[in-house]
Every structure is written in C-alpha cells, then in structure tokens.
Design a protein around this motif. Structure first.
Motif, mmCIF file in Angstrom:
data_model
loop_
_atom_site.group_PDB
_atom_site.id
_atom_site.type_symbol
_atom_site.label_atom_id
_atom_site.label_comp_id
_atom_site.label_asym_id
_atom_site.label_seq_id
_atom_site.Cartn_x
_atom_site.Cartn_y
_atom_site.Cartn_z
ATOM 1 N N ARG A 236 0.836 -1.200 0.000
ATOM 2 C CA ARG A 236 0.000 0.000 0.000
ATOM 3 C C ARG A 236 0.870 1.248 0.000
ATOM 4 N NH1 ARG A 236 -5.302 -1.107 1.131
ATOM 5 N NH2 ARG A 236 -5.730 -3.154 2.053
ATOM 6 N N ASP B 102 -2.521 5.917 0.804
ATOM 7 C CA ASP B 102 -3.686 5.059 1.009
ATOM 8 C C ASP B 102 -4.272 5.389 2.383
ATOM 9 O OD1 ASP B 102 -5.246 2.758 1.958
ATOM 10 O OD2 ASP B 102 -4.475 1.717 0.186
ATOM 11 N N ASP C 207 -13.450 -8.544 -0.362
ATOM 12 C CA ASP C 207 -13.908 -7.188 -0.662
ATOM 13 C C ASP C 207 -12.826 -6.220 -0.172
ATOM 14 O OD1 ASP C 207 -15.112 -4.698 -0.856
ATOM 15 O OD2 ASP C 207 -16.989 -5.306 0.117
ATOM 16 N N GLU D 105 -11.928 -3.188 -1.084
ATOM 17 C CA GLU D 105 -12.328 -1.799 -0.853
ATOM 18 C C GLU D 105 -13.137 -1.671 0.437
ATOM 19 O OE1 GLU D 105 -12.475 2.225 -1.218
ATOM 20 O OE2 GLU D 105 -11.192 0.801 -2.259
ATOM 21 N N ARG E 201 -10.740 -1.906 3.281
ATOM 22 C CA ARG E 201 -9.960 -0.675 3.420
ATOM 23 C C ARG E 201 -10.781 0.402 4.115
ATOM 24 N NH1 ARG E 201 -8.244 3.948 -0.082
ATOM 25 N NH2 ARG E 201 -9.987 3.396 -1.406
ATOM 26 N N ARG E 202 -12.024 0.563 3.734
ATOM 27 C CA ARG E 202 -12.880 1.592 4.344
ATOM 28 C C ARG E 202 -13.138 1.312 5.821
ATOM 29 N NH1 ARG E 202 -17.080 1.782 -0.519
ATOM 30 N NH2 ARG E 202 -15.969 3.238 -1.857
#
Length: 134
Positions: free
Chosen positions: A4, A8, A108, A110, A113-114
C-alpha cells in the motif's frame, strides 16, 4: 495483495496515532512508547499490503498490550460518565474492525480498506479521550 502507498487511507490514518502519542507523553511515557511501537508495527503491516505475518503479529500483540496499558492508566481517574463513554467507544471501534475483517474474508478489498480505516479513526478518538482522562 500488493504493498500500500503512504497516501492510502489505511496507511495515512496512522498519522492520527502520532497525535495520540503526543497526547500520551503528557500523561504516561510508557503508554506513549507502547502506542508509538504499535503505530510502527501497524504501519509496516499495512504498508506490506497485509502480507507480512511478523508485522501482523506485532501489530495485534502490541495493540492488545497498548489498550490494556492505556485503559489501566486512564480509567482509575475517570468519572462514571467517562467510563460509559469509553464503554461506548470501544465496541464501536471493535465493530468497525470486525466488519472490515469480515469483508476482507469475502475478498472485498475496498470494503476492508474503508472499515479498517474507520477502525483506525475510532481507535484514535478513543486513545485521545483516554489520554485526556489519564
């Protein structure tokens, strides 16, 4: 997973923990030191794209030790209302982490990450609150 970038949000959110380290230097140097070590381990783990198992182990272990130390330093002087606030923040943070971990398990990236970034933000808010209580 590939490494990353510093920009990020999952990595950049560690800057919040550096602010917590500064707050803890006023209340408890050992807690500040533990939080700094945890921040380094977590940053290295997430920079690796969550592939470096040693940094992952260090991140998890230090996070548990740091939480125990900061709760021990802050809670004895907390009022009942402040204890309730801590007891509300902690499950909120853990729910963010658990949801992110579940999304990661479903590939998943994304969503992980969120939600893991949300975990970092809620932990940082909690650590700031604890430092101000201590």
């Amino acid at each position: 997973m590939k490494p990353r970038a510093w920009r990020d949000p999952l990595v950049a959110s560690h800057a919040l923990f550096l602010g917590n380290v500064l707050l803890w230097t006023k209340a408890s140097l050992p807690c500040a030191g533990l939080l700094l070590l945890t921040t380094i381990a977590s940053t290295c783990y997430h920079r690796s794209g969550e592939t470096d198992r040693w940094w992952g182990w260090a991140d998890l272990t230090l996070a548990v030790v740091t939480l125990s130390a900061t709760l021990t330093a802050a809670l004895p002087s907390a009022s009942p209302v402040e204890v309730v606030l801590v007891l509300l923040l902690l499950p909120l943070a853990l729910a963010c982490k658990a949801h992110g971990d579940a999304l990661r398990g479903r590939d998943d990236a994304e969503g992980y990450r969120r939600w893991h970034t949300a975990w970092h933000v809620t932990v940082s808010v909690g650590q700031a609150f604890l430092a101000l209580l201590a």
